[in-house]
Write a protein that holds these residues in place. Structure first.
Motif, short mmCIF file in Angstrom:
data_model
loop_
_atom_site.label_atom_id
_atom_site.label_comp_id
_atom_site.label_asym_id
_atom_site.label_seq_id
_atom_site.Cartn_x
_atom_site.Cartn_y
_atom_site.Cartn_z
N GLY A 1 0.83 -1.20 0.00
CA GLY A 1 0.00 0.00 0.00
C GLY A 1 0.86 1.25 0.00
N HIS A 2 0.21 2.42 -0.02
CA HIS A 2 0.91 3.70 -0.10
C HIS A 2 0.39 4.65 0.98
CE1 HIS A 2 2.64 3.19 -4.30
NE2 HIS A 2 1.86 2.12 -4.15
N TYR A 3 1.29 5.48 1.48
CA TYR A 3 0.91 6.49 2.47
C TYR A 3 0.34 7.70 1.74
CZ TYR A 3 1.06 8.79 7.03
OH TYR A 3 0.70 9.39 8.21
N ILE A 4 -0.70 8.30 2.30
CA ILE A 4 -1.37 9.42 1.66
C ILE A 4 -1.01 10.74 2.32
CG2 ILE A 4 -3.48 9.39 3.08
CD1 ILE A 4 -5.07 9.91 0.50
N GLN A 5 -1.00 11.78 1.52
CA GLN A 5 -0.84 13.14 2.04
C GLN A 5 -2.10 13.94 1.74
OE1 GLN A 5 1.90 15.93 0.04
NE2 GLN A 5 2.56 16.61 2.05
N ILE A 6 -2.64 14.59 2.77
CA ILE A 6 -3.77 15.50 2.61
C ILE A 6 -3.26 16.89 3.00
CG2 ILE A 6 -6.12 16.08 3.33
CD1 ILE A 6 -6.41 13.09 4.14
N GLU A 7 -3.23 17.80 2.04
CA GLU A 7 -2.69 19.14 2.30
C GLU A 7 -3.79 20.09 2.78
OE1 GLU A 7 1.19 19.90 -0.17
OE2 GLU A 7 -0.51 19.77 -1.54
N VAL A 8 -3.43 20.98 3.68
CA VAL A 8 -4.41 21.85 4.33
C VAL A 8 -3.92 23.29 4.40
CG1 VAL A 8 -5.27 19.93 5.73
CG2 VAL A 8 -3.48 21.42 6.65
N ALA A 9 -4.87 24.17 4.67
CA ALA A 9 -4.57 25.59 4.89
C ALA A 9 -5.32 26.06 6.12
CB ALA A 9 -4.97 26.42 3.68
N GLY A 10 -4.76 27.06 6.80
CA GLY A 10 -5.40 27.60 8.00
C GLY A 10 -5.08 29.07 8.18
N LEU A 11 -5.94 29.78 8.90
CA LEU A 11 -5.74 31.22 9.08
C LEU A 11 -5.11 31.52 10.44
CD1 LEU A 11 -8.19 32.71 10.99
CD2 LEU A 11 -9.53 31.88 9.07
N ILE A 12 -4.32 32.56 10.44
CA ILE A 12 -3.60 32.98 11.64
C ILE A 12 -4.51 33.83 12.53
CG2 ILE A 12 -1.65 34.33 12.51
CD1 ILE A 12 -0.83 31.69 11.24
N LYS A 13 -4.53 33.48 13.81
CA LYS A 13 -5.43 34.13 14.77
C LYS A 13 -5.19 35.63 14.88
CE LYS A 13 -6.16 31.70 18.39
NZ LYS A 13 -6.00 30.99 19.68
N ALA A 14 -3.92 36.05 14.80
CA ALA A 14 -3.59 37.47 14.99
C ALA A 14 -3.66 38.27 13.69
CB ALA A 14 -2.18 37.59 15.58
N SER A 15 -4.06 37.64 12.60
CA SER A 15 -4.13 38.35 11.32
C SER A 15 -5.11 39.51 11.38
CB SER A 15 -4.56 37.38 10.22
OG SER A 15 -4.95 38.10 9.06
N PRO A 16 -4.72 40.67 10.85
CA PRO A 16 -5.66 41.79 10.77
C PRO A 16 -6.63 41.63 9.60
CG PRO A 16 -3.55 42.43 9.84
CD PRO A 16 -3.37 41.04 10.39
N ASN A 17 -6.42 40.59 8.80
CA ASN A 17 -7.24 40.38 7.60
C ASN A 17 -7.98 39.04 7.64
OD1 ASN A 17 -6.24 42.81 6.22
ND2 ASN A 17 -4.31 41.69 6.05
N LYS A 18 -8.53 38.71 8.80
CA LYS A 18 -9.14 37.39 8.93
C LYS A 18 -10.37 37.20 8.04
CE LYS A 18 -9.24 36.87 13.52
NZ LYS A 18 -9.41 36.16 14.83
#
Length: 342
Positions: free
Chosen positions: A251-268
């Protein structure tokens, strides 16, 4: 000088009032910059970064500014170093192996976005990180250099040491970490012994994927740690089936790529707008033939025919983020000791 009528004068005053009311807001939106930390292959000339930037800027009245580092693990290291002083509004390019460590920094905020419609292997869901693509790791080989590629992790580990492979460093690279977890998934407590056997086949260890794949395509080694989707690039862009992924029986190992926002961002608000855009067809359309991964959401067009020729893993490996966070350092130390890597 001709005089203006009362109607013309009133219309002019009204337009001026509208302009005075709306211009500051429009200017403010246009002046906003969304700073996205990501990895080098995303912003490379052939990567999706430029298309994503152009498409999002048409909708946001803002400027997207990328700050790229070698690879996904390097992203987390940079965030830890910068801490609360980070300039990032949003981080794109971590994967599920790193999300628990990323949360432990206290830098990320919940996204508040409905991700129920996404199709991700293992049905990954998280209130902090939004997935945007996925792919299985694979040993990609040059068919002109290798006639009988390894068909299992066992054959890779115990195969001909003259047939070299380029791999990535698990301390800085998400593919490198993925291989580490793949070996651990197959060998368990014997992973150290497997690495000791494999080290004779390792030509070099690079900081990130781009450097490794560049060495491979230049003919420095007949194998490289990459993805099952990598051959699609060569079939579509180079019109060749020379480079193929080896199907491993375990079998093969999978990668799931993600994104997240920074809590201190002034542009949330703007960052959340980007995360919503990220799972829309406008973004997802760029993934298959620019990031060379699999989309997690609906696209406006079907996958190219080349994707139908790719290896389909018989089994998928994926460790929980908590297990990886708990053991990553110890497993990297095991790898360092077994391979003699500095």
């Amino acid at each position: 000088m001709p005089t203006r009528s009362l109607t013309t004068l009133m219309a002019g005053l009204a337009l001026a009032a509208v302009a005075a009311f709306s211009s500051p807001g429009q200017a403010e939106a246009a002046d906003k910059t969304l700073t996205i930390y990501t990895y080098e292959s995303f912003t490379a000339d052939w990567g999706p970064g430029a298309k994503v930037k152009a498409a999002f800027e048409k909708t946001c009245g803002c400027t997207v500014n990328y700050v790229s580092v070698t690879d996904g693990v390097a992203l987390l290291s940079r965030l830890k170093l910068e801490g609360a002083t980070t300039k990032a509004d949003l981080v794109l390019g971590l994967d599920t192996n790193l999300v628990d460590e990323a949360k432990d920094t206290g830098l990320f905020d919940t996204h508040g976005i409905d991700t129920s419609g996404l199709k991700v292997p293992g049905e990954f869901k998280d209130d902090v990180f939004v997935p945007y693509d996925y792919g299985h790791f694979a040993v990609v080989y040059d068919t002109q250099a290798i006639k009988n590629p390894p068909t299992s992790m066992l054959e890779l580990v115990e195969g001909d040491p003259s047939q070299k492979i380029v791999i990535e460093d698990p301390r800085t690279s998400t593919p490198g970490l993925g291989l580490l977890l793949w070996v651990k998934s197959v060998y368990g407590d014997k992973a150290g012994d497997a690495w000791t056997k494999l080290k004779g086949r390792i030509l070099t260890v690079t900081p990130g994927w781009s450097e490794a794949y560049d060495l491979f395509t230049k003919g420095e080694a007949p194998m490289v740690l990459s993805y099952t989707t990598s051959p699609a690039y060569h079939m579509i862009e180079d019109k060749t089936e020379r480079y193929q992924a080896a199907a491993f029986s375990e079998g093969h190992y999978i990668q799931i790529e993600v994104a997240g926002l920074i809590k201190a961002s002034p542009n949330k608000d703007l960052a959340r707008q980007f995360l919503k855009f990220m799972i829309s067809p406008a973004f997802q359309d760029t993934i298959p033939t620019n990031n060379w991964m699999m989309p997690v959401s609906a696209t406006s067009q079907p996958l190219p025919d080349a994707f139908g020729k790719l290896v389909v893993p018989s089994k998928t490996f994926l460790m929980s983020p908590s297990v990886v966070a708990k053991n990553r350092k110890a497993w990297i130390d095991e790898w360092l000791k077994a391979t003699g890597t500095n």
